[in-house]
Design a protein around this motif. Structure first.
Motif, PDB file in Angstrom:
ATOM      1  N   ASP A  93      10.484  -0.695  13.885  1.00 50.74           N
ATOM      2  CA  ASP A  93      11.084   0.241  14.848  1.00 50.74           C
ATOM      3  C   ASP A  93      10.052   1.164  15.477  1.00 50.74           C
ATOM      4  N   ASN A 149       7.060  -4.408   7.817  1.00 51.89           N
ATOM      5  CA  ASN A 149       7.995  -3.278   7.860  1.00 51.89           C
ATOM      6  C   ASN A 149       7.684  -2.339   9.031  1.00 51.89           C
ATOM      7  N   SER A 169       9.539   1.888  -1.404  1.00 52.96           N
ATOM      8  CA  SER A 169      10.744   2.516  -1.968  1.00 52.96           C
ATOM      9  C   SER A 169      11.892   2.506  -0.978  1.00 52.96           C
ATOM     10  N   ILE A 173       5.155   9.469  -4.742  1.00 50.78           N
ATOM     11  CA  ILE A 173       4.479   8.351  -5.389  1.00 50.78           C
ATOM     12  C   ILE A 173       5.301   7.889  -6.584  1.00 50.78           C
ATOM     13  N   THR A 174       5.211   6.619  -6.856  1.00 52.10           N
ATOM     14  CA  THR A 174       5.996   6.055  -7.935  1.00 52.10           C
ATOM     15  C   THR A 174       5.095   5.917  -9.147  1.00 52.10           C
ATOM     16  N   SER A 184      12.927  -3.322   9.538  1.00 55.28           N
ATOM     17  CA  SER A 184      12.834  -1.875   9.571  1.00 55.28           C
ATOM     18  C   SER A 184      13.668  -1.350   8.416  1.00 55.28           C
ATOM     19  N   ALA A 185      12.983  -0.880   7.406  1.00 56.04           N
ATOM     20  CA  ALA A 185      13.717  -0.337   6.255  1.00 56.04           C
ATOM     21  C   ALA A 185      14.448   0.920   6.676  1.00 56.04           C
ATOM     22  N   LYS A 186      14.017   1.492   7.807  1.00 53.94           N
ATOM     23  CA  LYS A 186      14.666   2.704   8.283  1.00 53.94           C
ATOM     24  C   LYS A 186      16.014   2.384   8.933  1.00 53.94           C
ATOM     25  N   HIS A 228       0.871  -1.168   0.000  1.00 50.69           N
ATOM     26  CA  HIS A 228       0.000   0.000   0.000  1.00 50.69           C
ATOM     27  C   HIS A 228       0.911   1.222   0.000  1.00 50.69           C
ATOM     28  N   ILE A 229       0.394   2.323  -0.496  1.00 50.65           N
ATOM     29  CA  ILE A 229       1.168   3.551  -0.550  1.00 50.65           C
ATOM     30  C   ILE A 229       1.687   3.914   0.857  1.00 50.65           C
ATOM     31  N   ASP A 230       2.936   4.332   0.926  1.00 54.40           N
ATOM     32  CA  ASP A 230       3.552   4.750   2.202  1.00 54.40           C
ATOM     33  C   ASP A 230       3.916   3.632   3.174  1.00 54.40           C
ATOM     34  N   HIS A 231       3.742   2.393   2.782  1.00 55.58           N
ATOM     35  CA  HIS A 231       4.122   1.316   3.688  1.00 55.58           C
ATOM     36  C   HIS A 231       5.616   1.004   3.637  1.00 55.58           C
ATOM     37  N   GLN A 238      15.089   7.323  -2.035  1.00 55.73           N
ATOM     38  CA  GLN A 238      14.125   7.018  -3.077  1.00 55.73           C
ATOM     39  C   GLN A 238      14.758   7.022  -4.456  1.00 55.73           C
TER      40      GLN A 238
HETATM   41  N1  LIG Z   1       9.882   4.447  11.052  1.00 57.01           N
HETATM   42  C1  LIG Z   1       9.985   3.898   9.851  1.00 57.01           C
HETATM   43  N2  LIG Z   1       9.638   4.602   8.778  1.00 57.01           N
HETATM   44  C2  LIG Z   1       9.743   4.034   7.565  1.00 57.01           C
HETATM   45  C3  LIG Z   1      10.219   2.712   7.408  1.00 57.01           C
HETATM   46  N3  LIG Z   1      10.202   2.420   6.091  1.00 57.01           N
HETATM   47  C4  LIG Z   1       9.731   3.509   5.456  1.00 57.01           C
HETATM   48  N4  LIG Z   1       9.459   4.489   6.330  1.00 57.01           N
HETATM   49  C5  LIG Z   1       8.919   5.827   6.054  1.00 57.01           C
HETATM   50  O1  LIG Z   1       7.606   5.694   5.535  1.00 57.01           O
HETATM   51  C6  LIG Z   1       7.343   6.664   4.542  1.00 57.01           C
HETATM   52  C7  LIG Z   1       6.893   5.994   3.253  1.00 57.01           C
HETATM   53  O2  LIG Z   1       7.948   5.211   2.734  1.00 57.01           O
HETATM   54  P1  LIG Z   1       8.133   4.980   1.168  1.00 57.01           P
HETATM   55  O3  LIG Z   1       9.272   4.048   1.029  1.00 57.01           O
HETATM   56  O4  LIG Z   1       8.174   6.261   0.446  1.00 57.01           O
HETATM   57  O5  LIG Z   1       6.760   4.276   0.864  1.00 57.01           O
HETATM   58  P2  LIG Z   1       6.286   3.657  -0.491  1.00 57.01           P
HETATM   59  O6  LIG Z   1       5.469   2.486  -0.135  1.00 57.01           O
HETATM   60  O7  LIG Z   1       7.428   3.461  -1.398  1.00 57.01           O
HETATM   61  O8  LIG Z   1       5.381   4.761  -1.051  1.00 57.01           O
HETATM   62  P3  LIG Z   1       5.066   5.030  -2.577  1.00 57.01           P
HETATM   63  O9  LIG Z   1       6.376   5.110  -3.318  1.00 57.01           O
HETATM   64  O10 LIG Z   1       4.410   6.353  -2.497  1.00 57.01           O
HETATM   65  O11 LIG Z   1       4.195   3.928  -3.013  1.00 57.01           O
HETATM   66  C8  LIG Z   1       8.631   7.455   4.378  1.00 57.01           C
HETATM   67  O12 LIG Z   1       8.510   8.626   5.125  1.00 57.01           O
HETATM   68  C9  LIG Z   1       9.700   6.540   4.966  1.00 57.01           C
HETATM   69  O13 LIG Z   1      10.766   7.263   5.503  1.00 57.01           O
HETATM   70  C10 LIG Z   1      10.594   1.989   8.589  1.00 57.01           C
HETATM   71  O14 LIG Z   1      11.010   0.831   8.583  1.00 57.01           O
HETATM   72  N5  LIG Z   1      10.446   2.637   9.769  1.00 57.01           N
END
Ligand SMILES: Nc1nc2c(ncn2[C@@H]2O[C@H](COP(=O)(O)OP(=O)(O)OP(=O)(O)O)[C@@H](O)[C@H]2O)c(=O)[nH]1
Length: 599
Positions: free
Chosen positions: A137, A134, A21, A55-56, A165-167, A15-18, A42
């Protein structure tokens, strides 16, 4: 060239923002594909707008070299897919080029509407699916709950899902190992005629059209002559290569591999996504199942605010179309707005992206007319015409009936907002198909007219649920309904750019709202102006704008002629921003504001 057993091709669905990227960036970084200092957030989202909006849009791909714990070197090809509803078609087609997917779910949020929509695309493409939880953290992360939800709602095993945690980078190594160990290697035959799938293509100002391919059988080499099977065109391959993620040319691509080719192709329109590429002679006999081309579903007019910029607008649209075969356009003239284009889009987001790019990259201010869907008009003589613009509605005496496009909408929402969501769907002529619960979230499935959704449904949904609802839809087909064209008459003259298709039962309310709004937007004139909404010859709503009595020059007591002229000049200037309709000047903002449906 890489042995088949050492290749893994996959996509990430989410889903978007999950965090799709961010996870992709981490995988690239962990494997050293990009040196740390070159890493910008990104990486895969290439266009500025994508980066800004997060968004991609364009599917993209990257090749990752990975030395696994088993000591072997693997090539991992990651295809990036767009996450938004409008681009569902791009998702489904790129899925068919790979064998597996990582299903990324934000463990502090849970399954959302696009998680479902995208995972269904992966299932349709027969993918092996590896669930990834994901954002572990975050304090709100609850892996057990979300794993259970994935099992309940999607029906795939998730108790052992990788926690990431992708972060912070936690769980990234485990993810890479899972890609190698759990996703299948591609199959294919090296000494067979070339059979490659055209996955995507885009225009590059230096190299011309770049074609993304997935090799099924055979080999693709530089200098080869290849045939695009859909239209039998021949091309000489100038260059082949891979993305790491920047372009790197190589000599040959073998079965199971993904990469690009260039062949002096001038326009994206000359390439058909889903096409099969083979040798010019003794090529493969059977083409891959073609994909259906994406059909625009939302149409609107784009006009320059300053009519002198029409040529610039034509130029901008031509350039954008080079890279976006799913966007259609033709010239349009409107008595109210002058010269412009009637454009077709995959959905509202697509419309917004194109409009933003024209305004931003080409610096042209635009008037966007009301988006309209495509109606099917069945004539009494048995023929059917597609109606893209309400202004073109044929004479009713020849029309038998009308059909409008419908969608199946899936909405996921926390319990406490469900009532508001159901009401919104009801208000938009929705028919409930299903209502289920998973934990404290409800999933409502509605059959809705697309027409009621294109305008502001998503905004309304977000606002009634404080942003907690997620939404996805797919087109289901056409259905007959009691639809009529509502015309607007100003001073007894019909104004085409304001006409719209509405359901008969809603027409009175819409008509009333519209004439009231116009009454506020049109300045008073020296005479009385009736503003009417009508269906056929019948007026359904009416307001009257009273006459302006004061003469602007009255204050000048006859004496000073130059002052009088100045005032008249000033009045003339003010007029420039208006469009004259019969004897009435209508300011341009009236066209947009009047059509906005804020209920
Ligand atoms: N705390 C935390 N934030 C994360 C993590 N992974 C991603 N984020 C944050 O979540 C937000 C969305 O991440 P994206 O990777 O842009 O999400 P996306 O699913 O690729 O979104 P679209 O490209 O729009 O589809 C960003 O602000 C990231 O920094 C994580 O493991 N922990």
């Amino acid at each position: 060239m890489t042995e088949l057993s050492k290749i893994r091709n996959f996509s990430i669905v989410a889903h978007i923002d999950h965090g799709k990227s961010t996870l992709a960036d981490r995988l690239i970084q962990e494997t050293g594909t990009v040196a740390g200092r070159d890493m910008k957030a990104q990486l895969l989202d290439s266009m500025d707008i994508e980066r800004e909006r997060g968004i991609t849009i364009k599917a993209n791909t990257v090749r990752i070299d990975y030395k696994a714990d088993d000591g072997e070197n693997y090539v991992l090809n990651l295809i990036d897919t767009p996450g938004h509803v409008d681009f569902a078609y791009e998702v489904s087609r790129s899925m068919r080029a790979v064998e597996g997917s990582l299903l990324v779910v934000d463990s502090s949020q849970g399954v959302e509407a696009q998680t479902l929509a995208n995972v269904y695309h992966a299932m349709e493409a027969d993918h092996e699916i590896v669930p990834v939880l994901n954002k572990i953290d975050l304090p709100a992360s609850d892996c057990d709950r979300v794993a259970e939800q994935i099992e309940d709602v999607i029906g795939i095993e998730a108790t052992g899902a990788i926690q990431v945690s992708a972060k912070t980078g936690q769980g990234i190594h485990e993810t890479l190992e899972a890609i190698v160990n759990e996703l299948p290697a591609p199959t294919g035959t090296r000494d067979a005629p070339l059979k490659a799938m055209l996955v995507d293509s885009w225009y590059d100002s230096y190299l011309g059209v770049i074609v993304l391919v997935r090799i099924i059988d055979g080999e693709l080499k530089k200098g080869m002559r290849v045939k695009f099977m859909s239209n039998d065109t021949l091309h000489s391959v100038d260059r082949i290569g891979v993305f790491r993620p920047e372009m790197e040319t190589i000599d040959v691509l073998g079965p199971g591999e993904m990469g690009f080719l260039t062949a002096s192709i001038k326009q994206v329109r000359d390439t058909r996504v889903g096409d099969t590429i083979t040798n010019d002679r003794q090529g493969c006999e059977v083409a891959l199942d073609g994909f259906k081309p994406a059909q625009p579903v939302v149409f609107c007019g784009l006009f320059p605010v300053d009519s002198a910029e029409f040529e610039d607008l034509r130029d901008a649209i031509d350039k954008l179309a080079l890279n976006d075969a799913s966007f259609t356009f033709e010239m349009e003239t409107s008595a109210a707005l002058g010269f412009g284009f009637r454009c077709g889009f995959l959905g509202l987001l697509h419309l917004e992206v194109v409009r933003d790019r024209i305004e931003r990259e080409y610096n042209i201010e635009l008037i966007t007319t009301a988006p309209s869907v495509v109606y099917h008009v069945f004539m009494r003589d048995g023929t059917m015409v597609e109606l893209h613009n309400p202004a073109d509605m044929p004479d009713l005496t020849h029309v038998d009936h009308l059909e409008e496009p419908r969608i199946k909408a899936t909405i996921l929402v926390p319990d406490e907002y469900l009532g508001d969501v159901l009401k919104l769907c009801q208000d938009r002529r929705g028919l409930q198909e299903d209502l289920t619960y998973a934990g404290s979230r409800a999933m409502a499935v509605y059959d809705l007219p697309l027409n009621e959704v294109v305008f502001d449904f998503y905004d309304r949904l977000k606002s009634v649920t404080k942003g907690y609802a997620s939404f996805d839809y797919q087109m289901t087909g056409y259905r007959e309904d009691n639809l009529v064209k509502m015309s607007i008459l100003v001073n007894d003259e019909p104004v085409d750019a304001l006409s719209m298709m509405v359901h008969r039962d809603r027409a009175d309310a819409r008509g009333r709202a519209m004439v009231e709004k116009l009454k506020d937007l049109i300045p008073r004139h020296m005479f009385k102006i009736p503003i009417q909404a009508a269906i056929g010859g019948k007026v359904i709503a009416r307001e009257t704008l009273s006459a302006l009595r004061k003469d602007v020059t009255a204050k000048c007591y006859g004496g000073d002629a130059s002052r009088k002229r100045k005032l008249l000049d000033k009045q003339k200037k003010g007029k420039k921003k208006m469009r004259q309709f019969g004897k009435v000047d209508i300011p341009q903002e009236a066209f947009i504001s009047a059509l906005k449906m804020d209920s």
